[in-house]
Structure formats: C-alpha cells, structure tokens
Design a protein around this motif. Structure first.
Motif, PDB file in Angstrom:
ATOM      1  N   GLY A 189       0.833  -1.199   0.000  1.00 32.62           N
ATOM      2  CA  GLY A 189       0.000   0.000   0.000  1.00 32.62           C
ATOM      3  C   GLY A 189       0.866   1.246   0.000  1.00 32.62           C
ATOM      4  N   GLU A 190       0.225   2.378   0.044  1.00 31.45           N
ATOM      5  CA  GLU A 190       0.919   3.666   0.072  1.00 31.45           C
ATOM      6  C   GLU A 190       0.879   4.213   1.497  1.00 31.45           C
ATOM      7  OE1 GLU A 190       2.414   5.090  -2.469  1.00 31.45           O
ATOM      8  OE2 GLU A 190       1.733   3.800  -4.077  1.00 31.45           O
ATOM      9  N   PRO A 191       1.810   5.008   1.908  1.00 29.37           N
ATOM     10  CA  PRO A 191       3.019   5.422   1.204  1.00 29.37           C
ATOM     11  C   PRO A 191       4.126   4.381   1.331  1.00 29.37           C
ATOM     12  CG  PRO A 191       2.964   6.497   3.328  1.00 29.37           C
ATOM     13  CD  PRO A 191       1.688   5.681   3.210  1.00 29.37           C
ATOM     14  N   VAL A 192       5.114   4.503   0.470  1.00 28.06           N
ATOM     15  CA  VAL A 192       6.330   3.689   0.546  1.00 28.06           C
ATOM     16  C   VAL A 192       7.341   4.511   1.331  1.00 28.06           C
ATOM     17  CG1 VAL A 192       8.212   2.686  -0.798  1.00 28.06           C
ATOM     18  CG2 VAL A 192       5.860   2.534  -1.636  1.00 28.06           C
ATOM     19  N   LYS A 193       7.935   3.912   2.349  1.00 24.18           N
ATOM     20  CA  LYS A 193       8.894   4.626   3.189  1.00 24.18           C
ATOM     21  C   LYS A 193      10.317   4.390   2.677  1.00 24.18           C
ATOM     22  CE  LYS A 193      10.747   4.848   7.872  1.00 24.18           C
ATOM     23  NZ  LYS A 193      10.738   4.213   9.195  1.00 24.18           N
ATOM     24  N   LEU A 194      11.049   5.453   2.417  1.00 26.56           N
ATOM     25  CA  LEU A 194      12.465   5.387   2.054  1.00 26.56           C
ATOM     26  C   LEU A 194      13.268   5.978   3.202  1.00 26.56           C
ATOM     27  CD1 LEU A 194      12.422   6.653  -1.646  1.00 26.56           C
ATOM     28  CD2 LEU A 194      12.593   4.294  -0.835  1.00 26.56           C
ATOM     29  N   ASP A 195      14.249   5.250   3.676  1.00 27.77           N
ATOM     30  CA  ASP A 195      15.092   5.695   4.776  1.00 27.77           C
ATOM     31  C   ASP A 195      16.531   5.706   4.265  1.00 27.77           C
ATOM     32  OD1 ASP A 195      16.087   6.348   7.267  1.00 27.77           O
ATOM     33  OD2 ASP A 195      15.836   4.355   8.113  1.00 27.77           O
ATOM     34  N   ILE A 196      17.159   6.881   4.282  1.00 28.95           N
ATOM     35  CA  ILE A 196      18.534   7.022   3.808  1.00 28.95           C
ATOM     36  C   ILE A 196      19.387   7.437   4.991  1.00 28.95           C
ATOM     37  CG2 ILE A 196      20.067   8.255   2.225  1.00 28.95           C
ATOM     38  CD1 ILE A 196      17.542   8.613   0.429  1.00 28.95           C
ATOM     39  N   GLU A 197      20.421   6.647   5.259  1.00 30.24           N
ATOM     40  CA  GLU A 197      21.274   6.887   6.414  1.00 30.24           C
ATOM     41  C   GLU A 197      22.732   6.885   5.959  1.00 30.24           C
ATOM     42  OE1 GLU A 197      22.428   4.342  10.341  1.00 30.24           O
ATOM     43  OE2 GLU A 197      20.298   4.428   9.806  1.00 30.24           O
ATOM     44  N   PHE A 198      23.456   7.937   6.327  1.00 29.51           N
ATOM     45  CA  PHE A 198      24.874   8.050   5.982  1.00 29.51           C
ATOM     46  C   PHE A 198      25.683   8.208   7.250  1.00 29.51           C
ATOM     47  CE2 PHE A 198      28.525  10.892   5.193  1.00 29.51           C
ATOM     48  CZ  PHE A 198      29.265  10.066   4.373  1.00 29.51           C
ATOM     49  N   GLU A 199      26.755   7.453   7.345  1.00 33.76           N
ATOM     50  CA  GLU A 199      27.684   7.568   8.461  1.00 33.76           C
ATOM     51  C   GLU A 199      29.067   7.786   7.862  1.00 33.76           C
ATOM     52  OE1 GLU A 199      29.311   4.804  12.076  1.00 33.76           O
ATOM     53  OE2 GLU A 199      27.186   4.639  11.534  1.00 33.76           O
ATOM     54  N   GLY A 200      29.655   8.955   8.099  1.00 36.14           N
ATOM     55  CA  GLY A 200      30.910   9.306   7.459  1.00 36.14           C
ATOM     56  C   GLY A 200      32.134   9.196   8.335  1.00 36.14           C
ATOM     57  N   ASP A 201      31.977   8.811   9.590  1.00 32.36           N
ATOM     58  CA  ASP A 201      33.124   8.689  10.488  1.00 32.36           C
ATOM     59  C   ASP A 201      33.775   7.313  10.330  1.00 32.36           C
ATOM     60  OD1 ASP A 201      32.561  11.210  11.510  1.00 32.36           O
ATOM     61  OD2 ASP A 201      31.249  10.419  13.073  1.00 32.36           O
ATOM     62  N   GLY A 202      35.097   7.273  10.395  1.00 25.84           N
ATOM     63  CA  GLY A 202      35.795   5.982  10.295  1.00 25.84           C
ATOM     64  C   GLY A 202      35.631   5.400   8.910  1.00 25.84           C
ATOM     65  N   GLU A 203      34.937   4.281   8.817  1.00 28.67           N
ATOM     66  CA  GLU A 203      34.648   3.660   7.526  1.00 28.67           C
ATOM     67  C   GLU A 203      33.291   4.163   7.057  1.00 28.67           C
ATOM     68  OE1 GLU A 203      35.207  -0.579   7.213  1.00 28.67           O
ATOM     69  OE2 GLU A 203      36.606  -0.537   8.895  1.00 28.67           O
TER      70      GLU A 203
ATOM     71  N   ARG B  77      -0.875  -4.008   1.647  1.00 25.64           N
ATOM     72  CA  ARG B  77      -2.065  -3.307   1.163  1.00 25.64           C
ATOM     73  C   ARG B  77      -3.265  -3.740   2.001  1.00 25.64           C
ATOM     74  NH1 ARG B  77      -2.164  -4.393  -4.360  1.00 25.64           N
ATOM     75  NH2 ARG B  77      -3.194  -6.350  -3.955  1.00 25.64           N
ATOM     76  N   ILE B  78      -4.053  -2.759   2.401  1.00 13.73           N
ATOM     77  CA  ILE B  78      -5.275  -3.011   3.153  1.00 13.73           C
ATOM     78  C   ILE B  78      -6.445  -2.642   2.257  1.00 13.73           C
ATOM     79  CG2 ILE B  78      -6.640  -2.367   5.169  1.00 13.73           C
ATOM     80  CD1 ILE B  78      -3.969  -1.691   6.552  1.00 13.73           C
ATOM     81  N   GLU B  79      -7.349  -3.579   2.109  1.00 13.59           N
ATOM     82  CA  GLU B  79      -8.530  -3.326   1.280  1.00 13.59           C
ATOM     83  C   GLU B  79      -9.471  -2.387   2.033  1.00 13.59           C
ATOM     84  OE1 GLU B  79      -8.624  -4.329  -1.812  1.00 13.59           O
ATOM     85  OE2 GLU B  79      -6.798  -5.502  -1.557  1.00 13.59           O
ATOM     86  N   ASP B  80      -9.879  -1.292   1.373  1.00 14.87           N
ATOM     87  CA  ASP B  80     -10.761  -0.296   2.001  1.00 14.87           C
ATOM     88  C   ASP B  80     -12.224  -0.644   1.889  1.00 14.87           C
ATOM     89  OD1 ASP B  80      -8.613   1.250   2.782  1.00 14.87           O
ATOM     90  OD2 ASP B  80      -8.642   2.481   0.975  1.00 14.87           O
ATOM     91  N   GLU B  81     -12.550  -1.560   1.010  1.00 11.73           N
ATOM     92  CA  GLU B  81     -13.948  -1.875   0.777  1.00 11.73           C
ATOM     93  C   GLU B  81     -14.484  -2.794   1.873  1.00 11.73           C
ATOM     94  OE1 GLU B  81     -14.764  -3.319  -3.121  1.00 11.73           O
ATOM     95  OE2 GLU B  81     -13.227  -2.025  -3.996  1.00 11.73           O
ATOM     96  N   ALA B  82     -15.686  -2.468   2.338  1.00 11.52           N
ATOM     97  CA  ALA B  82     -16.333  -3.334   3.322  1.00 11.52           C
ATOM     98  C   ALA B  82     -16.888  -4.553   2.613  1.00 11.52           C
ATOM     99  CB  ALA B  82     -17.468  -2.559   4.010  1.00 11.52           C
TER     100      ALA B  82
END
Length: 99
Positions: free
Chosen positions: A64-78, A90-95
């Motif tokens: 279903g919507e929304p699609v979650k995008l998670d972007i994580e950057f770690e620049g210390d060390g490696e 997806r959840i059907e909305d129709e009864a």
C-alpha cells in the motif's frame, strides 16, 4: 536477478512465502545490485504488487501507500550509506458485501 535455466531431470522446488518470518542476506557486486534495483523499480512502476525471487523461493507482496524510504549516511571511520525501502501490506478499504 535472472536465473540461467539448467538441464536437470528434476525441476527445483520453489517455496512461495506468504506468512511467517523470512530473512535472506546477499553480498553481490554493484552491477548485480543495480540490476536488482532496476527490476524492483520496474515492478513498482507496473503494479502495486512485487515478487522477489531466490534460487528456491519466491515472495509475492501486495503493498500500500506510502512507501517509506530511509537514507542513512555515516561518514566517520569507515563511511557507510544505508538505503532502506519499507513497504506496508495493502489493506482493502472496501467493506465486505453482506447479503
């Protein structure tokens, strides 16, 4: 990732995963990762259901919507960049129709 057909006498058994818990981790080169992401993106464009496949499994998922995008950057060390896509089912909305 496309699989090359083999000429084996027995067809491999493919398990369709529709419930429970499943986790698989792969280490691939950048080209294979890119091909996987392109194919996944094409499935997002085509429909609201995707199917992921492995050697002996497939996982169909209606999202279903929304699609979650998670972007994580770690620049210390490696330095490390993590990109995560999270889909809710997806959840059907129709009864249901009552007779």
């Amino acid at each position: 990732m496309p699989e090359v057909p083999t000429e084996e006498a027995d067809e491999p058994t493919v398990e369709t995963i529709t419930d429970g818990y499943f986790e698989e981790e792969y280490y691939v080169d950048a080209e294979d990762a890119g091909e996987f992401l392109v194919e996944l993106g094409e499935q997002f464009d085509d429909d609201d259901e995707i199917t992921l496949t492995g050697d002996d499994w497939e996982l169909p998922f209606a999202f279903g919507e929304p699609v979650k995008l998670d972007i994580e950057f770690e620049g210390d060390g490696e330095p490390e960049l993590e990109i995560e896509v999270e889909l809710s089912g997806r959840i059907e909305d129709e009864a249901p129709e009552l007779s």
